[in-house]
Design an enzyme around this catalytic site. Structure first.
Site, PDB file in Angstrom:
ATOM      1  N   ASP A 105       0.987  -1.219   0.040  1.00  0.00           N
ATOM      2  CA  ASP A 105       0.040  -0.037   0.078  1.00  0.00           C
ATOM      3  C   ASP A 105       0.740   1.046  -0.159  1.00  0.00           C
ATOM      4  O   ASP A 105       1.772   1.401   0.483  1.00  0.00           O
ATOM      5  CB  ASP A 105      -0.909  -0.023   1.270  1.00  0.00           C
ATOM      6  CG  ASP A 105      -1.998  -0.953   1.346  1.00  0.00           C
ATOM      7  OD1 ASP A 105      -2.277  -1.469   0.144  1.00  0.00           O
ATOM      8  OD2 ASP A 105      -2.454  -1.361   2.346  1.00  0.00           O
TER       9      ASP A 105
HETATM   10  N1  URA Z   1      -1.345  -5.843   3.608  1.00  0.00           N
HETATM   11  C1  URA Z   1      -2.120  -4.658   3.972  1.00  0.00           C
HETATM   12  O1  URA Z   1      -2.805  -4.363   4.257  1.00  0.00           O
HETATM   13  N2  URA Z   1      -1.219  -3.714   3.202  1.00  0.00           N
HETATM   14  C2  URA Z   1      -0.107  -3.845   2.544  1.00  0.00           C
HETATM   15  O2  URA Z   1       0.565  -3.142   2.009  1.00  0.00           O
HETATM   16  C3  URA Z   1       0.524  -5.282   2.601  1.00  0.00           C
HETATM   17  C4  URA Z   1      -0.381  -6.299   3.055  1.00  0.00           C
END
Ligand code: URA
Length: 239
Positions: A105
């Protein structure tokens, strides 16, 4: 026979950007088959020629494997109209066809593999292979020992099925916040955040520490990168 210009070969082998390697070549620090070459346009046979740069023997590899310590605030994509992308952390003229393997993310930090080996990327992401991914997280809310069992059984994150079993480790917890490590084998959208949301907690910081045996090099500051070592490459190729 596969040939390429010496300056391109050196840049691809990680000796520097195209303009940096041109300067190195001019200093006489590059040997082609034991002879100093000062012309970057000279052709190298990537299969049979011996190239030494600054005393280091090089070998050509068709594919490139990069470990990036992803900083928060850049998107895991090759281009974006709004945000910086993870590719902006690499020199512009590094290699064509590089792309991140999977997604972190915008606000997630940590281990991101970037490669131009599409088959490997596909294998690592395939649900069949279940490559375990370990994350460190700071959580708003209280994570309890009973959640370890719940994560091991699978969590309802609002999909048809529970998540696959995950290993939760509580590093510390008080009555408002917790620090944890969690290992998952899937890559569902916002998966870690949704798993904690399901137990009324909120992930306020998330960092990926490892993918299988590939572990984030903690000497890399956020935004820094390096090529994988031969051992790391071999591990990945055996996945
Ligand atoms: N899980 C999440 O919520 N975000 C990420 O970036 C990776 C795994």
């Amino acid at each position: 026979m596969s040939t390429m210009r010496l300056d391109k070969y050196l840049a691809e082998a990680g000796c520097g950007t195209r303009s940096e390697v041109k300067k190195i070549i001019k200093t006489g620090a590059v040997l082609l088959n034991n002879t100093v070459v000062k012309d970057g346009a000279v052709k190298v046979n990537t299969e049979t020629d011996n190239v030494v740069c600054l005393g280091k023997p090089l070998s050509y590899s068709q594919y490139h494997y990069i470990m990036l310590s992803k900083p928060a605030g850049c998107v895991t994509a090759t281009r974006d109209n709004v945000h910086k992308t993870v590719m902006d952390c690499l020199p512009q003229d590094l290699h064509k066809n590089l792309a991140p393997v999977g997604r972190l993310d915008l606000d997630t930090e940590g281990l991101l593999l970037i490669t131009d080996n599409g088959d490997l990327a596909h294998r690592l992401l395939s649900p069949v292979h279940h490559v375990p991914k370990t994350y460190y997280a700071k959580i708003r809310g209280v994570v309890l020992p009973e959640h370890i069992e719940l994560f091991a059984e699978g969590v309802d994150i609002g999909e048809d099925k529970l998540t696959k079993p995950a290993v939760l480790e509580i590093i510390n917890t008080d009555d408002a916040a917790s620090e944890i490590k969690v290992t998952i084998t899937e890559g569902k959208y916002h998966q870690v955040k949704r798993m904690f949301h399901a137990i009324d907690c909120e992930v306020v910081y998330l960092k990926r520490l490892s993918m299988g045996s590939l572990v984030l090099d903690e000497t890399l500051q956020p935004g820094e990168w390096r090529y994988l070592t031969k051992e790391e490459e071999e591990y990945l190729l055996s996945c």
